[in-house]
Enzyme design. Structure first.
Site, PDB file in Angstrom:
ATOM      1  N   GLU A 190       2.955  -8.104   8.772  1.00 29.96           N
ATOM      2  CA  GLU A 190       2.880  -6.635   8.781  1.00 29.96           C
ATOM      3  C   GLU A 190       3.696  -6.024   7.645  1.00 29.96           C
ATOM      4  O   GLU A 190       3.557  -4.854   7.330  1.00 29.96           O
ATOM      5  CB  GLU A 190       3.401  -6.105  10.125  1.00 29.96           C
ATOM      6  CG  GLU A 190       2.527  -6.473  11.315  1.00 29.96           C
ATOM      7  CD  GLU A 190       1.074  -6.111  11.079  1.00 29.96           C
ATOM      8  OE1 GLU A 190       0.218  -7.014  11.132  1.00 29.96           O
ATOM      9  OE2 GLU A 190       0.781  -4.934  10.787  1.00 29.96           O
ATOM     10  N   ASP A 233      -9.542  -1.788 -24.490  1.00 31.68           N
ATOM     11  CA  ASP A 233     -10.031  -1.802 -23.111  1.00 31.68           C
ATOM     12  C   ASP A 233     -10.237  -0.377 -22.629  1.00 31.68           C
ATOM     13  O   ASP A 233      -9.557   0.533 -23.074  1.00 31.68           O
ATOM     14  CB  ASP A 233      -8.974  -2.454 -22.196  1.00 31.68           C
ATOM     15  CG  ASP A 233      -9.032  -3.980 -22.276  1.00 31.68           C
ATOM     16  OD1 ASP A 233      -9.971  -4.494 -22.888  1.00 31.68           O
ATOM     17  OD2 ASP A 233      -8.122  -4.620 -21.731  1.00 31.68           O
ATOM     18  N   ARG A 267      -1.978  -8.763 -20.522  1.00 27.67           N
ATOM     19  CA  ARG A 267      -2.919  -8.437 -21.600  1.00 27.67           C
ATOM     20  C   ARG A 267      -2.245  -7.634 -22.707  1.00 27.67           C
ATOM     21  O   ARG A 267      -2.733  -7.578 -23.841  1.00 27.67           O
ATOM     22  CB  ARG A 267      -4.113  -7.653 -21.059  1.00 27.67           C
ATOM     23  CG  ARG A 267      -5.002  -8.488 -20.133  1.00 27.67           C
ATOM     24  CD  ARG A 267      -6.078  -7.640 -19.476  1.00 27.67           C
ATOM     25  NE  ARG A 267      -7.018  -7.097 -20.473  1.00 27.67           N
ATOM     26  CZ  ARG A 267      -8.026  -7.798 -20.995  1.00 27.67           C
ATOM     27  NH1 ARG A 267      -8.190  -9.064 -20.632  1.00 27.67           N
ATOM     28  NH2 ARG A 267      -8.839  -7.260 -21.876  1.00 27.67           N
ATOM     29  N   PRO A 305       0.820  -1.217   0.000  1.00 32.20           N
ATOM     30  CA  PRO A 305       0.000   0.000   0.000  1.00 32.20           C
ATOM     31  C   PRO A 305       0.854   1.268   0.000  1.00 32.20           C
ATOM     32  O   PRO A 305       0.382   2.359  -0.291  1.00 32.20           O
ATOM     33  CB  PRO A 305      -0.812  -0.107   1.295  1.00 32.20           C
ATOM     34  CG  PRO A 305      -0.736  -1.536   1.697  1.00 32.20           C
ATOM     35  CD  PRO A 305       0.580  -2.034   1.199  1.00 32.20           C
TER      36      PRO A 305
HETATM   37  N1  LIG Z   1      -3.002  -2.575  -1.259  1.00 34.11           N
HETATM   38  C1  LIG Z   1      -1.937  -3.315  -1.692  1.00 34.11           C
HETATM   39  N2  LIG Z   1      -1.352  -3.174  -2.915  1.00 34.11           N
HETATM   40  O1  LIG Z   1      -0.333  -4.026  -2.970  1.00 34.11           O
HETATM   41  N3  LIG Z   1      -0.217  -4.746  -1.836  1.00 34.11           N
HETATM   42  C2  LIG Z   1      -1.214  -4.330  -1.017  1.00 34.11           C
HETATM   43  C3  LIG Z   1      -1.469  -4.841   0.343  1.00 34.11           C
HETATM   44  O2  LIG Z   1      -2.473  -4.536   0.959  1.00 34.11           O
HETATM   45  N4  LIG Z   1      -0.511  -5.649   0.863  1.00 34.11           N
HETATM   46  C4  LIG Z   1      -0.601  -6.194   2.221  1.00 34.11           C
HETATM   47  C5  LIG Z   1      -0.110  -5.155   3.215  1.00 34.11           C
HETATM   48  C6  LIG Z   1      -0.080  -5.757   4.596  1.00 34.11           C
HETATM   49  N5  LIG Z   1       0.721  -6.974   4.625  1.00 34.11           N
HETATM   50  C7  LIG Z   1       0.239  -7.994   3.719  1.00 34.11           C
HETATM   51  C8  LIG Z   1       0.207  -7.463   2.293  1.00 34.11           C
END
Ligand SMILES: Nc1nonc1C(=O)NC1CCNCC1
Length: 249
Positions: free
Chosen positions: A119, A172, A157, A92
């Site tokens: 985590e 697309d 794709r 994220p």
């Molecule tokens: N959103 C996301 N885009 O890519 N990965 C994402 C995600 O949530 N990864 C998790 C983050 C917490 N630890 C486990 C994996």
């Protein structure tokens, strides 16, 4: 294209390597896949690959050594140009995946996808062995595997011959920066709802214009942000003016 996933759950990737257009293309050797489980590089008998975080806090962190060794092992498998390769960590905290990034990645010879669990991963792996972080959205999922597969599917794709007719990828939505137009198939009437007559007219020029108008209408209504920086063709400007006038009436 050779894609390698570094993952504690290699079997998850069967959904993209064994099924659908991506599975068929892999079986035709149009692209190649390998999974590397970092547990094989754990330096303890029990195969621990995670540990408690320094500084305390909830959860566990994936240790640097097994991940670093797994990435090195993946790099030793590279085919084609070593320069045309990328190691990506799904998280994220990464740059949001976009159509532009998908197109960029589809040009690579080798792609390594680091899938985190728990985590997260020890920051020193990101500093020494990862080229970039990519996010599939502003939310948290349990592991990086599903984000990795979403990225793979979008990228594949645009790899020649994966879809069999590259045109459908180029048509697309997002390929032209707009949302997709509505689609219909038989029957011509469903629960009293008819297919728009224009689609049965056989007039391909009018059908193309109707579809463009629908894409513009949907984009203006649902994702006006996509229109802010998009250069508009004269026909698109004319259609948007028409749509805006209708909504002002
Ligand atoms: N959103 C996301 N885009 O890519 N990965 C994402 C995600 O949530 N990864 C998790 C983050 C917490 N630890 C486990 C994996």
């Amino acid at each position: 294209m050779f894609i390698q996933a570094i993952t504690l759950f290699p079997e998850m990737f069967e959904s993209i390597t064994e099924y659908g257009v991506t599975g068929r293309a892999r079986k035709q050797d149009i692209w190649q896949f390998a999974a590397i489980n970092p547990r094989q590089f754990a330096d303890n008998k029990l195969g621990y690959i995670d540990d408690r975080p320094f500084g305390g806090g909830v959860g566990m962190v994936m240790m640097a050594e097994p991940l670093f060794c797994a990435i090195q092992a993946a790099k030793q498998q590279f085919s084609g140009s070593l320069k045309n390769s990328r190691v990506i960590y799904l998280s994220p905290q990464g740059q949001s995946l976009s159509h532009k990034k998908v197109l960029e990645l589809s040009q690579l010879d080798n792609l390594v996808l680091l899938c985190g669990r728990y985590e997260g991963v020890d920051e020193r792996v990101l500093q020494t062995a990862v080229d970039e972080e990519i996010s599939i959205g502003d939310f948290v999922v349990s592991g990086g595997e599903l984000p990795a597969m979403m990225l793979m599917d979008a990228v594949l794709r645009f790899v020649p011959n994966v879809l069999g007719e590259i045109a459908s990828a180029e048509q697309d939505s997002f390929a032209d920066g707009l949302l997709d137009y509505p689609h219909y198939t038989r029957p011509a009437e469903f629960q009293g709802m008819a297919v728009p007559d224009i689609l049965k007219s056989g007039n391909h020029a009018l059908i193309a214009e109707w579809r463009l108008e629908q894409s513009l209408r949907r984009t203006l209504t649902r994702r006006p942000d996509l229109l802010v920086s998009r250069e508009l063709l004269p026909q698109e400007t004319r259609l948007l003016d028409k749509i805006r006038q209708e909504s002002d009436e």
